[in-house]
Design an enzyme around this catalytic site. Structure first.
Site, PDB file in Angstrom:
ATOM      1  N   LYS A  18     -15.106  42.156 -21.177  1.00  0.00           N
ATOM      2  CA  LYS A  18     -16.376  42.206 -20.452  1.00  0.00           C
ATOM      3  C   LYS A  18     -16.859  40.859 -19.917  1.00  0.00           C
ATOM      4  O   LYS A  18     -17.764  40.826 -19.081  1.00  0.00           O
ATOM      5  CB  LYS A  18     -17.476  42.802 -21.357  1.00  0.00           C
ATOM      6  CG  LYS A  18     -17.253  44.251 -21.718  1.00  0.00           C
ATOM      7  CD  LYS A  18     -17.219  45.099 -20.470  1.00  0.00           C
ATOM      8  CE  LYS A  18     -16.667  46.471 -20.727  1.00  0.00           C
ATOM      9  NZ  LYS A  18     -16.258  47.138 -19.490  1.00  0.00           N
ATOM     10  N   TYR A  65     -15.500  51.070 -20.798  1.00  0.00           N
ATOM     11  CA  TYR A  65     -14.400  50.142 -20.511  1.00  0.00           C
ATOM     12  C   TYR A  65     -14.236  49.912 -19.015  1.00  0.00           C
ATOM     13  O   TYR A  65     -14.008  48.768 -18.575  1.00  0.00           O
ATOM     14  CB  TYR A  65     -13.088  50.697 -21.086  1.00  0.00           C
ATOM     15  CG  TYR A  65     -11.980  49.664 -21.178  1.00  0.00           C
ATOM     16  CD1 TYR A  65     -11.877  48.822 -22.286  1.00  0.00           C
ATOM     17  CD2 TYR A  65     -11.049  49.520 -20.156  1.00  0.00           C
ATOM     18  CE1 TYR A  65     -10.878  47.868 -22.365  1.00  0.00           C
ATOM     19  CE2 TYR A  65     -10.043  48.561 -20.231  1.00  0.00           C
ATOM     20  CZ  TYR A  65      -9.960  47.742 -21.333  1.00  0.00           C
ATOM     21  OH  TYR A  65      -8.960  46.795 -21.412  1.00  0.00           O
ATOM     22  N   HIS A 124      -4.612  49.955 -13.631  1.00  0.00           N
ATOM     23  CA  HIS A 124      -4.403  50.669 -14.885  1.00  0.00           C
ATOM     24  C   HIS A 124      -5.325  51.875 -14.947  1.00  0.00           C
ATOM     25  O   HIS A 124      -6.537  51.745 -14.786  1.00  0.00           O
ATOM     26  CB  HIS A 124      -4.688  49.751 -16.081  1.00  0.00           C
ATOM     27  CG  HIS A 124      -3.564  48.813 -16.395  1.00  0.00           C
ATOM     28  ND1 HIS A 124      -3.423  48.186 -17.612  1.00  0.00           N
ATOM     29  CD2 HIS A 124      -2.514  48.404 -15.656  1.00  0.00           C
ATOM     30  CE1 HIS A 124      -2.344  47.424 -17.594  1.00  0.00           C
ATOM     31  NE2 HIS A 124      -1.778  47.542 -16.415  1.00  0.00           N
ATOM     32  N   TYR A 154      -4.936  47.977 -27.977  1.00  0.00           N
ATOM     33  CA  TYR A 154      -5.845  47.354 -28.935  1.00  0.00           C
ATOM     34  C   TYR A 154      -5.556  47.988 -30.290  1.00  0.00           C
ATOM     35  O   TYR A 154      -5.725  49.204 -30.456  1.00  0.00           O
ATOM     36  CB  TYR A 154      -7.306  47.600 -28.562  1.00  0.00           C
ATOM     37  CG  TYR A 154      -7.758  46.963 -27.272  1.00  0.00           C
ATOM     38  CD1 TYR A 154      -8.445  45.747 -27.274  1.00  0.00           C
ATOM     39  CD2 TYR A 154      -7.531  47.583 -26.042  1.00  0.00           C
ATOM     40  CE1 TYR A 154      -8.879  45.168 -26.087  1.00  0.00           C
ATOM     41  CE2 TYR A 154      -7.964  47.006 -24.856  1.00  0.00           C
ATOM     42  CZ  TYR A 154      -8.642  45.801 -24.891  1.00  0.00           C
ATOM     43  OH  TYR A 154      -9.080  45.238 -23.720  1.00  0.00           O
ATOM     44  N   PRO A 209     -14.015  38.925 -26.611  1.00  0.00           N
ATOM     45  CA  PRO A 209     -13.113  39.427 -25.563  1.00  0.00           C
ATOM     46  C   PRO A 209     -12.678  40.872 -25.769  1.00  0.00           C
ATOM     47  O   PRO A 209     -12.066  41.451 -24.865  1.00  0.00           O
ATOM     48  CB  PRO A 209     -11.916  38.470 -25.646  1.00  0.00           C
ATOM     49  CG  PRO A 209     -11.980  37.890 -27.015  1.00  0.00           C
ATOM     50  CD  PRO A 209     -13.425  37.826 -27.386  1.00  0.00           C
TER      51      PRO A 209
END
Length: 389
Positions: free
Chosen positions: A296, A384, A72, A200, A292
């Site tokens: 991580k 991220y 991704h 998200y 979550p």
């Protein structure tokens, strides 16, 4: 039984560390209280940072990951009206790989005999002794018999409820904790994902996450109060709520289907310091938990393993005691940065019970700022994909 390193816990952290030590000629034994099938049955995270991928490459155990993992280049934030794309590849030159923790664990398990990695499953009631000395040992029960493992170093990879952290005296350690007033209700279904990247979402109704395990298996989450019960959330109600929270663009591409697994997981932030005491080192969930949000948990365990393996190899090959002494500070430096990112993303995307109109307006303003600021997007992207080890 005598060995150089006794590892407690045969989840991904324990197996990864064991393989790294054996590759460098360090003797080790792994104790796991559960069966192999139970370990593989745990449905967990699926987003791998480059650090985690690199460790599998280093071990030569990345064939299936490369064949089946989904690279991704970005992910999305949603505010109920639009998708805000975070282009990680352009902003950082890096990417993440979607590959289930179960699959990574399977790869490590399948290679243990070929790589001469000894794992003792169903080793119950493990207890640690003399961790402040140079001759620590572990006892455990198997098939009604008690056994003992003498080691020079013990490494606890046995999760939040394992015995390793409990072996550190209370006067030595300090706990930092934040429990969240909601949990994630997750649904796993054999349907194609609604987007080729993760979403998200922050919505007036609450948080939602659209993720995937493959091109034909999707994992979705919504946050719910901890008082909620699974029986009150039939599949149809979950799909309806996801369509609202993810926003119209994502909702138009949701494929509904029967759940193959549902659960509600509580969220917490937790850090225990130090991560080393005497001849005992802690890795992964035995020392820290992250919500979550931000993916991580597994990746932090992998970075712990990176630091621990470096320290142990330097110790056993060169008698470098400084490396062991520095382990906790090195690991905690990255742990706290990841805790900060997970906490800030959780705060941005969830509705807390005490929040009012002001807090909601601040979330909307922050998301609007992120949408218009490359600097803000870069900061999110570099956290991220994973900070350097």
């Amino acid at each position: 039984m005598k060995t150089q390193v006794c590892i407690i816990g045969a989840g991904p952290a324990g197996l990864l560390l064991g393989h790294m030590l054996r590759a460098e000629g360090v003797d080790c034994v792994i104790l796991e209280r559960r069966t192999p099938d139970y370990v593989l049955g745990r449905i967990r995270a699926g987003v791998l940072e480059q650090t985690t991928v690199s460790l599998m490459e280093q071990l030569g155990l990345d064939q299936r990951l490369k064949a089946e993992g989904l690279p991704h280049d970005g992910f999305n934030l949603a505010d109920g009206k639009r998708l805000i794309h975070i282009d990680m590849a352009r902003l950082t030159g890096k990417q993440v790989v979607v590959y289930g923790q179960t699959e990574l664990t399977r790869d490590l398990m399948d290679a243990r005999r070929e790589r001469d990695l000894q794992v003792i499953y169903e080793a119950e009631n493990a207890a640690l002794f003399d961790v402040e000395s140079d001759q620590p040992y572990v006892t455990y029960l198997k098939d009604g018999m008690e056994y003992r493992v003498d080691a020079r170093i013990i490494v606890g990879c046995d999760g939040f409820h394992g015995p390793s952290r409990q072996a550190i005296p209370a006067k030595v350690g300090q706990e930092f904790e934040r429990a969240y007033p909601f949990g994630w209700l997750g649904i796993l279904a054999d349907v194609p994902p609604c987007n080729h990247e993760l979403i998200y979402a922050n919505h007036a109704h609450g948080f939602a996450l659209a993720s995937m395990r493959s091109q034909t298996r999707s994992r979705y989450y919504i946050d719910v109060p901890l008082t909620e019960k699974l029986e009150d959330w039939p599949d149809g109600r979950i799909w309806d709520e996801l369509a609202i929270r993810l926003g119209p663009e994502a909702a138009a591409h949701i494929t509904r289907g029967p759940s193959i697994e549902k659960s509600i997981a509580p969220l917490r932030s937790y850090v225990f310091a130090p991560m080393r005491h005497g001849s005992l080192m802690l890795c992964g969930d035995s020392a820290h938990i992250v919500p979550p949000t931000g993916a991580k948990g597994l990746n932090l365990a992998a970075s712990d393993v990176h630091y621990a393996a470096e320290a142990l190899i330097a110790f056993f090959r060169g008698n470098n005691t400084d490396a062991i002494s520095a382990y906790s500070d090195r690991a905690l430096g990255r742990v706290w940065k990841s805790e900060r990112f997970s906490w800030s993303l959780t705060r941005l995307l969830h509705r807390f019970p005490a929040d009012g109109p002001f807090e909601r307006a601040m979330q909307v303003a922050e998301l609007d700022y992120i949408a218009s600021s490359e600097a803000a997007q870069t900061s999110i992207a570099e956290n991220y994909v994973g900070l350097p080890v």
